[in-house]
Design a protein around this motif. Structure first.
Motif, mmCIF file in Angstrom:
data_model
loop_
_atom_site.group_PDB
_atom_site.id
_atom_site.type_symbol
_atom_site.label_atom_id
_atom_site.label_comp_id
_atom_site.label_asym_id
_atom_site.label_seq_id
_atom_site.Cartn_x
_atom_site.Cartn_y
_atom_site.Cartn_z
ATOM 1 N N GLY A 1 31.975 87.607 -32.593
ATOM 2 C CA GLY A 1 31.289 86.300 -32.484
ATOM 3 C C GLY A 1 30.564 86.364 -31.159
ATOM 4 O O GLY A 1 31.159 86.982 -30.002
ATOM 5 N N PRO A 2 29.645 85.692 -30.900
ATOM 6 C CA PRO A 2 28.854 85.681 -29.616
ATOM 7 C C PRO A 2 29.404 84.986 -28.200
ATOM 8 O O PRO A 2 28.846 85.168 -27.027
ATOM 9 C CB PRO A 2 27.424 85.222 -29.763
ATOM 10 N N ILE A 3 30.266 83.944 -28.599
ATOM 11 C CA ILE A 3 31.050 83.362 -27.611
ATOM 12 C C ILE A 3 32.201 83.764 -26.993
ATOM 13 O O ILE A 3 33.190 83.990 -27.767
ATOM 14 C CB ILE A 3 31.388 81.928 -28.301
ATOM 15 N N HIS A 4 32.001 84.330 -25.666
ATOM 16 C CA HIS A 4 33.297 84.916 -25.038
ATOM 17 C C HIS A 4 34.185 83.927 -24.506
ATOM 18 O O HIS A 4 33.786 82.868 -23.886
ATOM 19 C CB HIS A 4 32.749 85.856 -23.982
ATOM 20 N N LEU A 5 35.299 83.990 -24.976
ATOM 21 C CA LEU A 5 36.218 83.030 -24.630
ATOM 22 C C LEU A 5 37.122 83.184 -23.250
ATOM 23 O O LEU A 5 37.549 84.460 -23.150
ATOM 24 C CB LEU A 5 37.078 82.650 -25.846
ATOM 25 N N ASN A 6 37.267 82.030 -22.627
ATOM 26 C CA ASN A 6 38.104 82.064 -21.395
ATOM 27 C C ASN A 6 39.559 81.692 -21.880
ATOM 28 O O ASN A 6 39.785 80.805 -22.936
ATOM 29 C CB ASN A 6 37.685 81.208 -20.481
ATOM 30 N N PRO A 7 40.679 81.868 -21.015
ATOM 31 C CA PRO A 7 42.087 81.647 -21.460
ATOM 32 C C PRO A 7 42.032 80.074 -21.717
ATOM 33 O O PRO A 7 42.659 79.486 -22.632
ATOM 34 C CB PRO A 7 42.646 81.965 -20.222
ATOM 35 N N SER A 8 41.065 79.383 -20.731
ATOM 36 C CA SER A 8 41.203 77.811 -21.019
ATOM 37 C C SER A 8 40.704 77.264 -22.379
ATOM 38 O O SER A 8 40.876 76.087 -22.681
ATOM 39 C CB SER A 8 40.553 77.098 -19.901
ATOM 40 N N ASP A 9 40.073 78.315 -23.082
ATOM 41 C CA ASP A 9 39.531 77.990 -24.315
ATOM 42 C C ASP A 9 40.735 77.947 -25.308
ATOM 43 O O ASP A 9 40.355 77.601 -26.687
ATOM 44 C CB ASP A 9 38.419 78.847 -24.584
ATOM 45 N N PHE A 10 41.672 78.855 -25.458
ATOM 46 C CA PHE A 10 42.628 79.040 -26.247
ATOM 47 C C PHE A 10 43.413 77.664 -26.664
ATOM 48 O O PHE A 10 43.672 76.885 -25.689
ATOM 49 C CB PHE A 10 43.791 80.006 -25.670
ATOM 50 N N PRO A 11 43.889 77.647 -27.849
ATOM 51 C CA PRO A 11 44.844 76.356 -28.121
ATOM 52 C C PRO A 11 46.078 76.415 -27.229
ATOM 53 O O PRO A 11 46.596 77.535 -27.111
ATOM 54 C CB PRO A 11 45.084 76.505 -29.698
ATOM 55 N N ASN A 12 46.385 75.215 -27.019
ATOM 56 C CA ASN A 12 47.828 74.955 -26.273
ATOM 57 C C ASN A 12 47.935 75.670 -24.987
ATOM 58 O O ASN A 12 48.736 75.960 -24.373
ATOM 59 C CB ASN A 12 48.849 75.644 -27.016
ATOM 60 N N TYR A 13 46.413 75.635 -24.244
ATOM 61 C CA TYR A 13 46.642 76.555 -22.940
ATOM 62 C C TYR A 13 47.411 75.737 -21.789
ATOM 63 O O TYR A 13 47.050 74.654 -21.566
ATOM 64 C CB TYR A 13 45.114 76.640 -22.420
ATOM 65 N N ASN A 14 48.020 76.165 -21.047
ATOM 66 C CA ASN A 14 48.849 75.614 -20.084
ATOM 67 C C ASN A 14 48.508 75.975 -18.716
ATOM 68 O O ASN A 14 49.347 75.681 -17.684
ATOM 69 C CB ASN A 14 50.340 75.710 -20.090
ATOM 70 N N GLY A 15 47.457 76.739 -18.332
ATOM 71 C CA GLY A 15 47.072 77.318 -17.110
ATOM 72 C C GLY A 15 47.525 78.688 -16.965
ATOM 73 O O GLY A 15 48.575 79.212 -17.468
#
Length: 275
Positions: A39-53
């Motif tokens: 997929g073309p959308i590079h994700l950051n950790p904040s894009d992950f479900p249940n991201y807590n920092g």
């Protein structure tokens, strides 16, 4: 082969080796080629479900690269219900990446997707069906509702016939009026849907919503969670379905003959398996 959210083509390839092996063994007269775009959308950790920092022990670069076909965004709008609209930002870029893969490596017989990739797989099957572009063109936005997603420019001149099958693992329907043209009229492409009885990521209602807009869907439920099952019964079900679609017989009056199974939801125990 369309991977799930936060995955990539190479990672999905590693998770589907058993399926590839089963297809190669069961269909020796076919050249089995599975393509794994990312997929073309590079994700950051904040894009992950249940991201807590970020954790203090996390090091830059430790995580596997993660990608998606789009990002989900809730956008407030002035509908009569006062609800937020769900928009898939980057969806057109996702379609462009898939169209690029079809142009470079296709045409293809079918599509297989997992989770977000399964949602995308159903959309791709829909876009390739005859008359779907006219549906998009003749569907003006409703008052106080978000405008429907446009027909992808990348698919307008694509050299790809309608698909013979779509294999949907933990799939779901694109919500709201914005995505309605993918599903109205219903999908004619033969589909097999795999649902996890313990799936805690995709709610059953979202998966059922996609099943309900497919004509004659087949449904198999495995006892696990949100993953692509690689045990023998589930591989046999997938291979048997693909074989049936590839070997579909057309009668003299143009009707497809499928042995009377089309349109039925089946348990894996009831399916004719290839081994």
């Amino acid at each position: 082969m369309l991977h799930g959210y936060t995955q990539s083509g190479p990672l999905f390839h590693s998770k589907t080796r058993a399926l590839h092996k089963a297809l190669t063994k069961a269909l020796p007269t076919y050249l089995i080629h599975l393509s794994y775009p990312t997929g073309p959308i590079h994700l950051n950790p904040s894009d992950f479900p249940n991201y807590n920092g970020p954790s203090a022990t996390e090091a830059e670069g430790d995580a596997e690269p993660a990608y998606g076909w789009w990002r989900r965004k809730d956008v407030p709008h002035s509908s009569k219900h006062g609800e937020s609209a769900i928009v898939y930002t980057g969806l057109q870029e996702g379609f462009a990446r898939i169209a690029e893969t079809i142009t470079q490596e296709g045409p293809f017989d079918g599509v297989i997707g997992f989770s977000q990739g399964a949602c995308a797989a159903a959309m791709v099957a829909s876009l390739l069906e005859p008359g779907r572009r006219d549906t998009f063109a003749s569907s003006p936005p409703e008052k106080d509702e978000p405008a429907p997603e446009p027909f992808p420019a990348s698919f307008i001149s694509l050299n790809q016939p309608p698909l013979k099958f779509a294999l949907i693992y933990s799939g779901f329907i694109g919500p709201g009026t914005r995505h309605v043209n993918f599903y109205t009229p219903c999908l004619k492409t033969p589909t097999l849907h795999f649902l996890g009885a313990l799936d805690g990521v995709v709610e059953e209602g979202r998966s059922q919503g996609l099943i309900d807009v497919c004509e004659g869907p087949k449904v198999v439920t495995h006892p696990g969670g949100h993953f692509l099952p690689s045990q023998r019964p589930w591989l046999d079900a997938a291979v048997g379905f693909i074989r049936e679609c590839l070997e579909q017989v057309t009668t003299s009056d143009g009707r497809e003959q499928d042995g009377g199974t089309k349109g039925k939801e089946q348990n894996v125990e009831d399916m004719d398996l290839p081994f």
